[in-house]
Design an enzyme around this catalytic site. Structure first.
Site, short mmCIF file in Angstrom:
data_model
loop_
_atom_site.label_atom_id
_atom_site.label_comp_id
_atom_site.label_asym_id
_atom_site.label_seq_id
_atom_site.Cartn_x
_atom_site.Cartn_y
_atom_site.Cartn_z
N THR A 166 17.21 -12.06 -33.85
CA THR A 166 18.24 -11.20 -34.41
C THR A 166 18.84 -10.43 -33.23
OG1 THR A 166 18.68 -9.38 -35.96
CG2 THR A 166 16.53 -9.37 -34.90
N THR A 167 19.90 -9.65 -33.48
CA THR A 167 20.53 -8.91 -32.39
C THR A 167 19.48 -8.01 -31.74
OG1 THR A 167 22.45 -8.86 -33.83
CG2 THR A 167 22.58 -7.55 -31.84
N HIS B 264 27.12 -12.09 -40.05
CA HIS B 264 27.22 -12.35 -38.60
C HIS B 264 27.53 -13.83 -38.44
CE1 HIS B 264 25.08 -11.86 -34.41
NE2 HIS B 264 26.26 -12.45 -34.31
N HIS C 247 20.15 -1.56 -38.28
CA HIS C 247 19.17 -2.47 -37.67
C HIS C 247 17.76 -1.95 -37.87
CE1 HIS C 247 17.64 -5.78 -35.37
NE2 HIS C 247 18.86 -6.28 -35.36
N ARG D 86 27.59 -16.60 -36.11
CA ARG D 86 27.07 -16.88 -34.78
C ARG D 86 27.69 -18.12 -34.19
NH1 ARG D 86 22.36 -14.85 -32.66
NH2 ARG D 86 21.55 -13.06 -33.79
N ARG E 67 17.23 -25.97 -45.72
CA ARG E 67 17.29 -27.27 -46.37
C ARG E 67 18.65 -27.95 -46.24
NH1 ARG E 67 13.45 -28.66 -50.39
NH2 ARG E 67 11.47 -28.06 -49.48
N HIS F 199 20.55 -13.57 -44.31
CA HIS F 199 19.29 -14.25 -44.63
C HIS F 199 19.40 -15.17 -45.84
CE1 HIS F 199 17.30 -12.29 -41.50
NE2 HIS F 199 16.41 -11.57 -42.13
N GLU G 60 28.59 1.56 -34.19
CA GLU G 60 27.39 1.44 -35.02
C GLU G 60 26.21 1.70 -34.11
OE1 GLU G 60 26.87 -2.15 -37.39
OE2 GLU G 60 24.71 -1.75 -37.53
N ARG H 117 24.00 -20.72 -37.26
CA ARG H 117 22.64 -20.99 -37.78
C ARG H 117 22.44 -20.50 -39.21
NH1 ARG H 117 19.05 -16.51 -34.59
NH2 ARG H 117 20.02 -17.36 -32.74
N HIS H 118 23.27 -19.56 -39.66
CA HIS H 118 23.17 -19.17 -41.08
C HIS H 118 24.56 -19.14 -41.72
CE1 HIS H 118 23.67 -15.31 -39.05
NE2 HIS H 118 22.40 -15.22 -38.70
N ASN I 100 23.89 -6.74 -45.48
CA ASN I 100 23.99 -7.94 -44.65
C ASN I 100 23.29 -9.11 -45.38
OD1 ASN I 100 23.22 -10.00 -42.78
ND2 ASN I 100 23.74 -8.64 -41.10
N GLU J 171 30.30 -9.31 -38.18
CA GLU J 171 29.62 -9.09 -36.88
C GLU J 171 29.87 -10.32 -36.04
OE1 GLU J 171 25.46 -8.56 -37.30
OE2 GLU J 171 25.67 -6.80 -38.56
N1 PXP Z 1 23.68 -4.08 -37.72
C1 PXP Z 1 23.83 -5.06 -36.82
C2 PXP Z 1 24.85 -4.92 -35.75
C3 PXP Z 1 23.03 -6.23 -36.88
O1 PXP Z 1 23.18 -7.20 -35.96
C4 PXP Z 1 22.11 -6.36 -37.94
C5 PXP Z 1 21.30 -7.62 -38.06
O2 PXP Z 1 22.13 -8.69 -38.32
C6 PXP Z 1 22.01 -5.31 -38.87
C7 PXP Z 1 22.78 -4.17 -38.72
C8 PXP Z 1 21.04 -5.37 -40.00
O3 PXP Z 1 19.76 -5.33 -39.50
P1 PXP Z 1 18.51 -5.60 -40.45
O4 PXP Z 1 18.62 -7.03 -40.90
O5 PXP Z 1 17.33 -5.34 -39.58
O6 PXP Z 1 18.64 -4.65 -41.60
#
Ligand code: PXP
Length: 240
Positions: free
Chosen positions: A99-100, A42, A189, A44, A17, A9, A150, A48-49, A6, A69
């Site tokens: 986060t989720t 993801h 997660h 959103r 910035r 970030h 998941e 935001r990202h 993922n 996502e």
């Molecule tokens: N799976 C899902 C459904 C998520 O929402 C996230 C966070 O965006 C992740 C996995 C990854 O989680 P982490 O960033 O804590 O590794």
């Protein structure tokens, strides 16, 4: 077992910035070179990202699994059908969460989820539901027509001692149950370099989805090189 990375970030740093770097599309390429089996983003509601441009370019660029996502909203369903990621993972989304925060409340959103799953699958996109390790939720997910689930590993990741064992057992049972009723089972997660082994050793998990910990490590492992490169540019410019 597959690893989906993922890269949200990376876009979070860019948005700090509102500039062009770091580009999540470049990050995706590097993650794939490092062995990632897939890239997850993801999108959103508040962008935001990750933004629409990132998703569009990633679809062109990512040769392996692109996992989107998203919340089960009309806007996101339309975007998914247009962009056609390989997989859509439906997640709950609260505007102010960092986060989720938890798995989907599948029992209270059956109609909405069933409709979203059907419409996304019509476009030949596989659909996964992000759910807590709960036997009833797994059964409902199957009945709603999801291809995969998941399992939310966040509670396991954030607990300690006896509670951690209990959460791990719930995940083990959830994976067994999912496999038994014919669902592909993923997990993610809160997984880190320190807790991933316990989850990765569970039989029957198709893929792990990991973001925060990998990007955090990348920032630290990359800093020395990045500083060296800046010093070199300055050294060359100040050589008179
Ligand atoms: N799976 C899902 C459904 C998520 O929402 C996230 C966070 O965006 C992740 C996995 C990854 O989680 P982490 O960033 O804590 O590794």
């Amino acid at each position: 077992m597959l690893l989906g990375v993922n890269i949200d970030h990376v876009a979070t740093i860019r948005e700090a910035r509102k500039t062009f770097e770091p580009d999540p599309v470049m990050a995706a390429t590097l993650a794939i070179l490092g062995g990632a089996d897939g890239i997850t983003v993801h999108l959103r509601e508040d962008r935001r990202h990750i933004n629409d441009r990132d998703l569009r370019l990633l679809r062109e660029f990512v040769p392996c699994e692109l996992n989107l996502e998203m919340a089960a909203t009309e806007e996101m369903i339309q975007i998914a059908k247009k962009i056609k990621p390989d997989l859509v993972t439906i997640v709950p989304e609260k505007r102010h969460e960092l986060t989720t925060e938890g798995g989907l409340n599948v029992s209270e959103n059956k109609e909405l989820l069933k409709d979203a799953i059907n419409r996304i699958r019509e476009s030949q996109i596989s659909v996964s539901l992000f759910i807590n390790p709960d036997i009833i939720d797994i059964d409902i997910s199957k009945n709603l027509g999801a291809d995969m689930i998941e399992i939310h590993t966040g509670l396991y990741a954030n607990s300690k001692g006896v509670k951690k064992r209990e959460e791990l057992n719930k995940i083990v049972e959830a994976v067994k149950m999912g496999n038994k009723i014919g669902l592909l089972v993923n997990a993610g997660h809160g997984l880190t370099y320190y807790n991933v082994s316990e989850i990765a050793s569970i039989q029957g998990i198709r893929a792990l989805y990991i973001g925060h910990s990998i990007i955090s490590r990348a920032v630290l492992t990359g800093i020395t090189t990045a500083v060296r490169e800046m010093k070199e540019i300055i050294r060359l410019a100040t050589r008179h």
